[in-house]
Design a protein around this motif. Structure first.
Motif, short mmCIF file in Angstrom:
data_model
loop_
_atom_site.label_atom_id
_atom_site.label_comp_id
_atom_site.label_asym_id
_atom_site.label_seq_id
_atom_site.Cartn_x
_atom_site.Cartn_y
_atom_site.Cartn_z
N GLY A 89 64.89 40.04 66.05
CA GLY A 89 64.19 38.95 65.40
C GLY A 89 62.72 38.78 65.77
N ALA A 90 62.17 39.69 66.56
CA ALA A 90 60.74 39.57 66.88
C ALA A 90 59.93 39.72 65.59
CB ALA A 90 60.32 40.64 67.88
N GLU A 91 58.96 38.84 65.41
CA GLU A 91 58.20 38.90 64.16
C GLU A 91 57.21 40.04 64.19
OE1 GLU A 91 56.15 35.32 62.09
OE2 GLU A 91 58.25 34.90 62.59
N LYS A 92 56.40 40.08 65.25
CA LYS A 92 55.38 41.12 65.29
C LYS A 92 55.58 42.00 66.53
CE LYS A 92 50.61 42.23 64.83
NZ LYS A 92 49.72 42.51 63.74
N VAL A 93 55.78 43.27 66.26
CA VAL A 93 56.01 44.24 67.34
C VAL A 93 54.90 45.29 67.26
CG1 VAL A 93 57.57 46.01 68.23
CG2 VAL A 93 58.50 43.89 67.27
N GLN A 148 59.99 51.19 59.02
CA GLN A 148 60.68 50.52 57.92
C GLN A 148 60.97 49.06 58.27
OE1 GLN A 148 64.57 52.28 57.13
NE2 GLN A 148 65.18 50.33 56.19
N LEU A 149 61.29 48.83 59.56
CA LEU A 149 61.58 47.46 60.00
C LEU A 149 60.32 46.64 60.22
CD1 LEU A 149 64.45 48.26 62.55
CD2 LEU A 149 64.71 47.06 60.36
N GLY A 150 59.16 47.32 60.17
CA GLY A 150 57.91 46.58 60.26
C GLY A 150 57.19 46.65 61.60
N ALA A 151 57.66 47.49 62.51
CA ALA A 151 56.93 47.66 63.77
C ALA A 151 55.60 48.34 63.45
CB ALA A 151 57.74 48.51 64.74
N GLU A 152 54.54 47.94 64.17
CA GLU A 152 53.21 48.51 63.91
C GLU A 152 52.83 49.46 65.03
OE1 GLU A 152 50.56 45.20 63.21
OE2 GLU A 152 52.02 44.38 61.77
N PHE A 153 52.36 50.65 64.65
CA PHE A 153 51.99 51.66 65.63
C PHE A 153 50.47 51.76 65.73
CE2 PHE A 153 55.93 53.95 66.75
CZ PHE A 153 56.81 53.33 65.88
#
Ligand code: ADP
Length: 460
Positions: A27-31, A146-151
């Protein structure tokens, strides 16, 4: 540049990317995942992706019923000379199978339909992904994105940031272009930077087991594996454990420092190792540390592996590894031909090698290796054309690192968890004790990567 995130992960290797997936799932919004190289994966990408899991589906298919969580636990502890933290080992043993199933069913990792039996494991239990480490990492990364983690690639973390309460609250980093970054982490920071196998200074600082680990000893590691996370966490008050436990891999290409695929002949079948004088010096089927130790005692720490024509055929070396064979011939680290020819190539006395083979073959006939105690694949060396290739030892894995607890919280010098700081993968210590068994590193990254993420999101 300032980036505000919930969870900040340092290092996009096996542990870091798994943590990113789990942080999103929790449930973390921004990773935000910070990676200093221009490609993800670290040592995990360079590995075979091997994953030992007791009770796995291939074992069931093959009728292997004598494996268990307890057996795996015992194997890891014993393999690590009983120096590991049993509580952490217990977690690996219990979580390996459910985590392999999660990787297969939720993440889309494709495992082959056969498995391997690795040294130190009581039974065959090692799953192996199609496409090895590269495909494994690419599958994880695709899921995380795909889950929205940012690299943030080409971005090197340099220090941890602490807030007034003493909680770890972010990371300072610098992009290759020179641009400075501040990553604020409202939940916490997960350190997943790998070990320090490619950091000669740290190797020298902590090594007590080997005569030297200076720059004369190459490494199988990515050049990025320089202990950065250990340094940053030490500065934040972390405790380290087992730092002198550095694993060498015994048979590597002197041109690259990395292992040879054609060495599968030795691992899976029959090969001899000789020194510059043309003499056998060790049980070729011994453990990594025994062969490495013996190799370092030979002239120039340089040895040679010899494979006969039957084993070359039986192990399908040409069919499977033609590209490596071509490369090695070009570099001069491999010779193929009669014994006289291959020995001449390396300036090793052929007469002595012939005597060594005769002696070894007579021991096989007698049924006992009274010289070095070899029992596995104790078969004669036959006719040529022979493969002979030169070999050096390399730094492979650093078992020591940050002390963590069962929640993957980083522990300080007083034994307390450092608020907001979590770690997973090779950067941690205590899981493999004095020696890591093959195919337990990837389970370690996946299991503790997930635990670190859950603890971080829930701010345990
Ligand atoms: P593990 O197997 O423990 O996950 P890996 O070797 O697979 O470790 O991955 C570690 C990753 O961390 C590598 O991709 C490496 O480039 C990266 N890394 C190491 N130091 C830093 C740093 N200071 N900043 C960002 N990334 C780093």
């Amino acid at each position: 540049v300032t980036v505000d995130a919930d969870v900040v992960i340092i290092g996009a290797g096996g542990a870091g990317i798994t943590a990113a997936i789990e942080a999103k799932n929790q449930g973390a919004e921004k990773v935000a995942v910070i990676e200093k190289m221009d490609i993800t994966g670290g040592n995990t990408r360079m590995s075979g992706g091997e994953f030992a899991a007791p009770g796995n589906w291939i074992q069931i298919k093959e009728g292997i019923t004598d494996d268990s969580v307890d057996q795996y636990y015992e194997d890891i502890l014993k393999g690590g000379y009983n120096l590991a933290n049993p509580k952490l080992v217990r977690i690996i043993a219990e979580q390996a199978l459910p985590t392999a199933v999660w990787l297969r069913d939720e993440i889309g990792v494709k495992f082959r339909d056969n498995q391997s039996w690795y040294g130190g494991h009581a039974v065959a239990r090692t799953l192996w992904p199609e496409g090895d480490g590269p495909a494994y990492v690419d599958t994880l990364e695709a899921k995380a994105r795909q889950l929205g983690a940012e690299f943030y690639l080409q971005t090197e973390a340099t220090s941890l940031l602490t807030d007034e309460s003493g909680k770890i609250a972010g990371v300072k980093a610098v992009h290759k272009s020179g641009t400075e970054y501040t990553f604020n982490a409202s939940s916490g920071v997960i350190v997943a930077t790998g070990g320090f196998g490619a950091n000669v200074e740290m190797r020298e600082e902590y090594n007590t087991l080997w005569p030297t680990l200076d720059e004369s000893i190459p490494t199988t590691n990515s050049p990025a594996i320089t202990g950065d996370g250990i340094r940053m966490a030490l500065d934040a008050g972390a405790n380290v454990v087992g730092m002198d436990k550095i694993q060498l891999y015994p048979v590597n290409n002197p041109a690259t420092g990395n292992y040879y695929y054609i060495d599968y002949a030795r691992l899976n079948s029959t090969a001899l190792l000789v020194n510059k004088e043309g003499h056998r010096f060790v049980n070729e089927k011994g453990t990594r540390d025994v062969i490495s130790d013996a190799t370092l005692k030979q002239t120039d720490s340089m040895v040679y592996e010899i494979i006969d024509a039957d084993v070359v055929a039986e192990q399908k070396l040409y069919e499977e590894y033609q590209a490596e064979i071509d490369q090695c011939l070009k570099k001069g680290v491999l010779a193929i031909g009669t014994l006289d020819e291959v020995c001449a190539h390396f300036d090793v006395p052929a007469e002595e090698v012939k005597k060594s083979i005769e002696r070894y073959n007579s021991l096989v006939e007698s049924g006992e290796d009274t010289d070095f105690g070899r029992t596995d694949n104790f078969n004669k060396i036959g006719d040529g054309p022979y493969f002979m290739f030169s070999s050096v030892v390399s730094v492979h894995h650093t078992m020591g690192g940050l002390e963590i607890d069962e929640l993957a919280r980083v522990i300080d010098k007083n034994g307390d968890a450092i608020p907001g700081l979590y770690a997973a993968g090779e950067v941690t210590g205590g899981i493999h004790g004095g020696n890591r068994l093959g195919s337990v590193a990837v389970p370690d990254t996946a299991i503790f990567g997930r635990i670190a993420a859950e603890s971080c999101v829930k701010q345990k």
